[in-house]
Design a protein around this motif. Sequence first.
Motif, PDB file in Angstrom:
ATOM      1  N   TYR A  47       3.185  10.484   1.603  1.00 53.84           N
ATOM      2  CA  TYR A  47       3.132  11.592   2.565  1.00 53.84           C
ATOM      3  C   TYR A  47       4.190  11.262   3.610  1.00 53.84           C
ATOM      4  N   THR A 126      -7.973   5.558  10.930  1.00 58.45           N
ATOM      5  CA  THR A 126      -8.137   5.691   9.477  1.00 58.45           C
ATOM      6  C   THR A 126      -9.603   5.688   9.069  1.00 58.45           C
ATOM      7  N   SER A 144      -4.747   1.044   3.291  1.00 60.03           N
ATOM      8  CA  SER A 144      -3.696   0.018   3.387  1.00 60.03           C
ATOM      9  C   SER A 144      -4.285  -1.339   3.770  1.00 60.03           C
ATOM     10  N   TYR A 146      -2.609  -5.419   5.158  1.00 59.47           N
ATOM     11  CA  TYR A 146      -1.366  -6.053   5.625  1.00 59.47           C
ATOM     12  C   TYR A 146      -1.474  -7.584   5.581  1.00 59.47           C
ATOM     13  N   LYS A 166     -12.661   0.382   7.720  1.00 57.50           N
ATOM     14  CA  LYS A 166     -12.252   1.343   6.693  1.00 57.50           C
ATOM     15  C   LYS A 166     -13.145   1.196   5.446  1.00 57.50           C
TER      16      LYS A 166
HETATM   17  P1  FAD Z   1      -4.641   1.234   9.898  1.00 57.14           P
HETATM   18  O1  FAD Z   1      -4.851   0.313   8.758  1.00 57.14           O
HETATM   19  O2  FAD Z   1      -5.769   2.093  10.268  1.00 57.14           O
HETATM   20  O3  FAD Z   1      -4.194   0.424  11.152  1.00 57.14           O
HETATM   21  C1  FAD Z   1      -3.013  -0.334  11.056  1.00 57.14           C
HETATM   22  C2  FAD Z   1      -3.054  -1.486  12.002  1.00 57.14           C
HETATM   23  O4  FAD Z   1      -3.012  -1.016  13.351  1.00 57.14           O
HETATM   24  C3  FAD Z   1      -4.284  -2.321  11.890  1.00 57.14           C
HETATM   25  O5  FAD Z   1      -4.190  -3.221  10.810  1.00 57.14           O
HETATM   26  C4  FAD Z   1      -4.283  -2.959  13.253  1.00 57.14           C
HETATM   27  O6  FAD Z   1      -3.377  -4.012  13.243  1.00 57.14           O
HETATM   28  C5  FAD Z   1      -3.774  -1.854  14.152  1.00 57.14           C
HETATM   29  N1  FAD Z   1      -4.896  -1.085  14.692  1.00 57.14           N
HETATM   30  C6  FAD Z   1      -5.429   0.054  14.187  1.00 57.14           C
HETATM   31  N2  FAD Z   1      -6.474   0.466  14.948  1.00 57.14           N
HETATM   32  C7  FAD Z   1      -6.577  -0.437  15.946  1.00 57.14           C
HETATM   33  C8  FAD Z   1      -7.442  -0.580  17.064  1.00 57.14           C
HETATM   34  N3  FAD Z   1      -8.420   0.306  17.316  1.00 57.14           N
HETATM   35  N4  FAD Z   1      -7.236  -1.621  17.904  1.00 57.14           N
HETATM   36  C9  FAD Z   1      -6.257  -2.526  17.688  1.00 57.14           C
HETATM   37  N5  FAD Z   1      -5.416  -2.440  16.637  1.00 57.14           N
HETATM   38  C10 FAD Z   1      -5.571  -1.431  15.778  1.00 57.14           C
HETATM   39  N6  FAD Z   1       2.912   5.969   5.964  1.00 57.14           N
HETATM   40  C11 FAD Z   1       3.143   7.294   5.807  1.00 57.14           C
HETATM   41  O7  FAD Z   1       3.544   7.973   6.777  1.00 57.14           O
HETATM   42  N7  FAD Z   1       2.981   7.906   4.597  1.00 57.14           N
HETATM   43  C12 FAD Z   1       2.526   7.243   3.510  1.00 57.14           C
HETATM   44  O8  FAD Z   1       2.387   7.822   2.434  1.00 57.14           O
HETATM   45  C13 FAD Z   1       2.239   5.846   3.639  1.00 57.14           C
HETATM   46  N8  FAD Z   1       1.763   5.126   2.604  1.00 57.14           N
HETATM   47  C14 FAD Z   1       1.433   3.805   2.772  1.00 57.14           C
HETATM   48  C15 FAD Z   1       0.874   3.102   1.702  1.00 57.14           C
HETATM   49  C16 FAD Z   1       0.533   1.760   1.836  1.00 57.14           C
HETATM   50  C17 FAD Z   1      -0.079   1.033   0.659  1.00 57.14           C
HETATM   51  C18 FAD Z   1       0.779   1.091   3.060  1.00 57.14           C
HETATM   52  C19 FAD Z   1       0.459  -0.375   3.200  1.00 57.14           C
HETATM   53  C20 FAD Z   1       1.343   1.781   4.142  1.00 57.14           C
HETATM   54  C21 FAD Z   1       1.659   3.133   4.017  1.00 57.14           C
HETATM   55  N9  FAD Z   1       2.184   3.887   5.068  1.00 57.14           N
HETATM   56  C22 FAD Z   1       2.460   5.224   4.919  1.00 57.14           C
HETATM   57  C23 FAD Z   1       2.487   3.237   6.364  1.00 57.14           C
HETATM   58  C24 FAD Z   1       1.340   3.394   7.388  1.00 57.14           C
HETATM   59  O9  FAD Z   1       1.142   4.747   7.681  1.00 57.14           O
HETATM   60  C25 FAD Z   1       1.750   2.635   8.643  1.00 57.14           C
HETATM   61  O10 FAD Z   1       1.795   1.260   8.427  1.00 57.14           O
HETATM   62  C26 FAD Z   1       0.943   2.974   9.890  1.00 57.14           C
HETATM   63  O11 FAD Z   1       1.584   2.405  11.026  1.00 57.14           O
HETATM   64  C27 FAD Z   1      -0.477   2.466   9.877  1.00 57.14           C
HETATM   65  O12 FAD Z   1      -1.289   3.249   9.101  1.00 57.14           O
HETATM   66  P2  FAD Z   1      -2.569   2.557   8.384  1.00 57.14           P
HETATM   67  O13 FAD Z   1      -3.380   3.561   7.700  1.00 57.14           O
HETATM   68  O14 FAD Z   1      -2.103   1.402   7.622  1.00 57.14           O
HETATM   69  O15 FAD Z   1      -3.357   2.136   9.699  1.00 57.14           O
END
Ligand code: FAD
Length: 304
Positions: A47, A126, A144, A146, A166
Motif C-alpha cells: 500500500y 496498528t 510487521s 522489526y 498487535k
Molecule cells: P507498528 O508496528 O504499529 O509500530 C512501529 C513501531 O513504532 C513500533 O515497533 C514502536 O517502535 C513504535 N511505536 C508504535 N506505537 C508506539 C507507542 N504507542 N509508543 C512508543 N512507540 C510506538 N508501509 C507502507 O506505507 N505500506 C506498506 O505496504 C508497508 N508494508 C510493510 C510490510 C512489512 C512486512 C513491514 C515490516 C513494513 C511495511 N511498511 C509499509 C512500513 C511501515 O508502515 C512503517 O515501518 C511504519 O513506520 C510503521 O508501521 P507498523 O505497522 O510497522 O507500525
Amino acid sequence: MITPQQPATFNVSFEFFPPKSEKMEKTLWASIERLAPLNPKFVSVTYGAGGSTRERTHRTVQALKQRTHLAPAAHLTCVNASCVEVDAVVDAYAEAGVQHIVALRGDPPDGIGSRYDAHPDGYQNTADLVAAIRARHAMEISVSAYPERHPESPDWDTEIDVLKRKVDAGATRAITQFFFDNTDYYRYIDRVSDAGITIPIVPGIAPIHSFKSVARFAKGCGARIPAALAARFDGLDADPKTHELVAATVAAEQVEGLRRQGIRDFHFYTMNKSDLVFAICHLLGMRPSAPPVASAEKPAIAVV
Ligand code: FAD
C-alpha cells in the motif's frame, strides 16, 4: 541436515508493489507467472505511503484473486484515512474473497523521521486496526516486526510491547523488516518468545537487486548493513552480472543459515522482479511444482 531421502518442507511468500504504468504492469505479471509455480503460501501487495496506491493496490489484489490460483494478501495502513474509510476498504476485500490483510500503521505522512500524528477520525495505531479487522471478518491478519527495532522505538520493551498488543488484538503472523545479519533475527525471536508471543515471525528477505539502493533504503528504515556484506558488493556498481551472482549467493546463504536453525517460512521482498528470487529458491532446492489447487493454504514445497 536436509537430505533427498528425508525431504524437509518450507514455505515461501512473495511481496509485490502495485504497478503505476503499463510497462510496470507487464513486468509485474511476468514475475508473478514465473514465481507462481513455486507455489507460494501467499503473495502480498503493498500500500503506497500515505495510502497513495489505494485503488492500484485493490486492483492488483483483485486481479490476483480473479486471474490466478494464488492467495493474495492486501497491505493496508492507517495513514490519511478515517476508520470508516479503512473499514470500507477491508469490507471490499472481504467481498472480493480476499482472506488476508497485512495490517500496518504506515509511515508519517511527512516521511520517515517526522512525527506521526494519527488521523483524528482514524485508527490510532496498528493494534486498533487489527482489532477492527478481527471484529468484522475472520481473516488472516499479518503485521510487521522489526528485528533491529523500528526507528521510532525508544527501547526494546516498547518494541516488543507494540508487537504484543498487535498479537493480542488478533494478528496471526508477523513479517519482519529485512535484515542481513541472522543473529539480529535470532536475538529478536528470543525476546519475542520471552514475552510469550507465539505467532510465527516470518523473516523478510530482501534480495539485493542494487546494493546502492538497498543501502540507502536501509538507512531510512533502521536496517544495518554489515561491513562484510558491503565488502562483498564493493566495486560491483558497474558490473550488473557479477552483482546479480553475488546477490543470489548472499541471499541463498542467508536463507540457508536460517533454515539450518529450523526456520521454515520465508517472505521475499521481490521488488516485482523474479530472476533473483527464483534463483535463490532454486539454490535452496525448490522446483516448480504441479499447478496447485485453488485453496488459501497451499501445501509446502518439497525440498529436493
Ligand atoms: P507498528 O508496528 O504499529 O509500530 C512501529 C513501531 O513504532 C513500533 O515497533 C514502536 O517502535 C513504535 N511505536 C508504535 N506505537 C508506539 C507507542 N504507542 N509508543 C512508543 N512507540 C510506538 N508501509 C507502507 O506505507 N505500506 C506498506 O505496504 C508497508 N508494508 C510493510 C510490510 C512489512 C512486512 C513491514 C515490516 C513494513 C511495511 N511498511 C509499509 C512500513 C511501515 O508502515 C512503517 O515501518 C511504519 O513506520 C510503521 O508501521 P507498523 O505497522 O510497522 O507500525
